[in-house]
Design an enzyme around this catalytic site. Sequence first.
Site, PDB file in Angstrom:
ATOM      1  N   GLU A  34       0.837  -1.207   0.000  1.00  0.00           N
ATOM      2  CA  GLU A  34       0.000   0.000   0.000  1.00  0.00           C
ATOM      3  C   GLU A  34       0.872   1.257   0.000  1.00  0.00           C
ATOM      4  O   GLU A  34       1.896   1.316   0.667  1.00  0.00           O
ATOM      5  CB  GLU A  34      -0.863   0.001   1.265  1.00  0.00           C
ATOM      6  CG  GLU A  34      -1.803   1.198   1.330  1.00  0.00           C
ATOM      7  CD  GLU A  34      -2.914   0.977   2.329  1.00  0.00           C
ATOM      8  OE1 GLU A  34      -3.726   0.061   2.114  1.00  0.00           O
ATOM      9  OE2 GLU A  34      -2.949   1.708   3.325  1.00  0.00           O
ATOM     10  N   THR A  82      -4.127   4.793  -1.300  1.00  0.00           N
ATOM     11  CA  THR A  82      -5.187   5.256  -0.400  1.00  0.00           C
ATOM     12  C   THR A  82      -5.810   6.559  -0.901  1.00  0.00           C
ATOM     13  O   THR A  82      -5.302   7.207  -1.833  1.00  0.00           O
ATOM     14  CB  THR A  82      -4.673   5.457   1.038  1.00  0.00           C
ATOM     15  OG1 THR A  82      -3.737   6.528   1.029  1.00  0.00           O
ATOM     16  CG2 THR A  82      -4.029   4.203   1.594  1.00  0.00           C
ATOM     17  N   HIS A 128      -8.238   3.319  -3.743  1.00  0.00           N
ATOM     18  CA  HIS A 128      -9.209   3.467  -2.653  1.00  0.00           C
ATOM     19  C   HIS A 128     -10.126   4.643  -2.994  1.00  0.00           C
ATOM     20  O   HIS A 128      -9.722   5.598  -3.656  1.00  0.00           O
ATOM     21  CB  HIS A 128      -8.504   3.778  -1.328  1.00  0.00           C
ATOM     22  CG  HIS A 128      -7.654   2.663  -0.809  1.00  0.00           C
ATOM     23  ND1 HIS A 128      -7.336   2.538   0.524  1.00  0.00           N
ATOM     24  CD2 HIS A 128      -7.043   1.626  -1.437  1.00  0.00           C
ATOM     25  CE1 HIS A 128      -6.574   1.461   0.696  1.00  0.00           C
ATOM     26  NE2 HIS A 128      -6.364   0.901  -0.480  1.00  0.00           N
ATOM     27  N   ARG A 140     -16.301   3.695   3.329  1.00  0.00           N
ATOM     28  CA  ARG A 140     -17.138   4.793   3.812  1.00  0.00           C
ATOM     29  C   ARG A 140     -16.277   6.005   4.115  1.00  0.00           C
ATOM     30  O   ARG A 140     -16.616   7.128   3.789  1.00  0.00           O
ATOM     31  CB  ARG A 140     -17.888   4.365   5.078  1.00  0.00           C
ATOM     32  CG  ARG A 140     -18.831   5.453   5.550  1.00  0.00           C
ATOM     33  CD  ARG A 140     -19.276   5.227   6.970  1.00  0.00           C
ATOM     34  NE  ARG A 140     -18.190   5.456   7.923  1.00  0.00           N
ATOM     35  CZ  ARG A 140     -18.329   5.372   9.223  1.00  0.00           C
ATOM     36  NH1 ARG A 140     -19.483   5.028   9.746  1.00  0.00           N
ATOM     37  NH2 ARG A 140     -17.292   5.601  10.030  1.00  0.00           N
ATOM     38  N   GLY A 141     -15.104   5.774   4.748  1.00  0.00           N
ATOM     39  CA  GLY A 141     -14.288   6.881   5.252  1.00  0.00           C
ATOM     40  C   GLY A 141     -14.727   7.214   6.670  1.00  0.00           C
ATOM     41  O   GLY A 141     -15.819   6.829   7.106  1.00  0.00           O
ATOM     42  N   ALA A 180     -20.439   2.113   3.346  1.00  0.00           N
ATOM     43  CA  ALA A 180     -19.682   1.717   2.152  1.00  0.00           C
ATOM     44  C   ALA A 180     -20.554   0.987   1.127  1.00  0.00           C
ATOM     45  O   ALA A 180     -20.328   1.106  -0.079  1.00  0.00           O
ATOM     46  CB  ALA A 180     -18.498   0.848   2.564  1.00  0.00           C
ATOM     47  N   TYR A 221     -12.727  -5.701   9.684  1.00  0.00           N
ATOM     48  CA  TYR A 221     -12.042  -5.404  10.941  1.00  0.00           C
ATOM     49  C   TYR A 221     -12.058  -6.634  11.853  1.00  0.00           C
ATOM     50  O   TYR A 221     -13.057  -6.868  12.555  1.00  0.00           O
ATOM     51  CB  TYR A 221     -12.733  -4.213  11.626  1.00  0.00           C
ATOM     52  CG  TYR A 221     -12.799  -3.004  10.704  1.00  0.00           C
ATOM     53  CD1 TYR A 221     -11.823  -2.019  10.745  1.00  0.00           C
ATOM     54  CD2 TYR A 221     -13.804  -2.903   9.732  1.00  0.00           C
ATOM     55  CE1 TYR A 221     -11.852  -0.956   9.851  1.00  0.00           C
ATOM     56  CE2 TYR A 221     -13.835  -1.846   8.831  1.00  0.00           C
ATOM     57  CZ  TYR A 221     -12.859  -0.883   8.902  1.00  0.00           C
ATOM     58  OH  TYR A 221     -12.880   0.172   8.009  1.00  0.00           O
ATOM     59  N   GLN A 230       4.935   4.632  16.386  1.00  0.00           N
ATOM     60  CA  GLN A 230       3.782   4.144  15.596  1.00  0.00           C
ATOM     61  C   GLN A 230       2.798   3.376  16.491  1.00  0.00           C
ATOM     62  O   GLN A 230       1.607   3.362  16.219  1.00  0.00           O
ATOM     63  CB  GLN A 230       4.266   3.152  14.528  1.00  0.00           C
ATOM     64  CG  GLN A 230       4.696   3.762  13.213  1.00  0.00           C
ATOM     65  CD  GLN A 230       5.282   2.653  12.330  1.00  0.00           C
ATOM     66  OE1 GLN A 230       6.276   2.029  12.664  1.00  0.00           O
ATOM     67  NE2 GLN A 230       4.642   2.395  11.219  1.00  0.00           N
TER      68      GLN A 230
END
Length: 286
Positions: free
Chosen positions: A17, A48, A76, A106-107, A123, A143, A210
Amino acid sequence: MKIIDIIKGERPCLSFEVFPPKTSDKYASVSHAVSEIAKLNPGYMSVTYGAGGGTSDYTAKIAAELLSYGVTPLAHLSCVSSTREKLSAQIEKLKSLGIENILALRGDIPDGMDKENLEYRYAYELIDELKRHGDFCIGGACYPEGHPESVSVGKDIEYLKTKVDSGCQFLTTQMFFDNNILYNFLYRLLRTGVDVPVVAGIMPVTNASQVKRICSISGNTLPQKFLRIVERYGDNPAAMKQAGIAYAAEQIIDLYANGINAVHVYSMNNADVAFKIRSMLSDIIA
Ligand code: FAD
């Protein structure tokens, strides 16, 4: 090429990605990283979409660059902050560039946004829109530890079924650091009748800062084995990077060994990390 055909192929699929720059002055460095990662012969690469669509032009541009390198792009696209008109224009743009694969999202709902008057709320509504525009191969997010807004993983999976039934052909997972979480999730998907291929999302954690960010965004469970690594090497950037890459590679090998055919690496425009992961799998993905 359609991603569904790539991930259903015989060869284990390893994809990477990248994310577009927010401003034009950063474009050249992102573009360079993209071209370096593209040399690793990935199954595909995803690009993305900035929250709110602010980087939509760059998402399309980078996806088109990938095509020119012979790498299949997955663009995306998110809907919650968009209007029908804007979304339609972006979909048509992607189509005109020859982009066949879209990850329909969806965001995140921006703070302060009026949730009652959204043109898109989920979404699956974007998936309906995409199907009206053409013959895209459509992916969606999932998820393994539950979406942060959902009441339970079970409820989340029920909604995931709606998303798949509306035309989502494959799913890509949020990052996870314990493969057993994914295996349990996959079992629950099958029990619910969600039977599309699932691409496992793996994040090589290469610096200690991170870790906090990951947990605050996605609420991931961090196994003891992972926390020990951060405790031991967090203050030593070079050692932390090496250990984080080795941890991710070990996760990936275990996934392939357990029959997961497609792994997506959240490589975050870091060509060096992508290169090292790829090298550690050189005989596994011959
Ligand atoms: P949805 O599938 O719509 O789900 C959102 C929530 O609504 C969930 O809690 C779900 O359970 C619930 N829900 C779904 N359907 C229904 C229904 N019918 N009724 C009631 N509730 C429902 N964000 C970006 O801005 N740009 C990106 O490029 C990006 N890439 C991502 C890639 C991956 C692999 C992942 C996992 C996430 C990505 N995200 C990205 C983040 C994503 O946009 C957010 O997590 C967002 O909050 C949810 O998007 P979704 O597509 O999963 O939403």
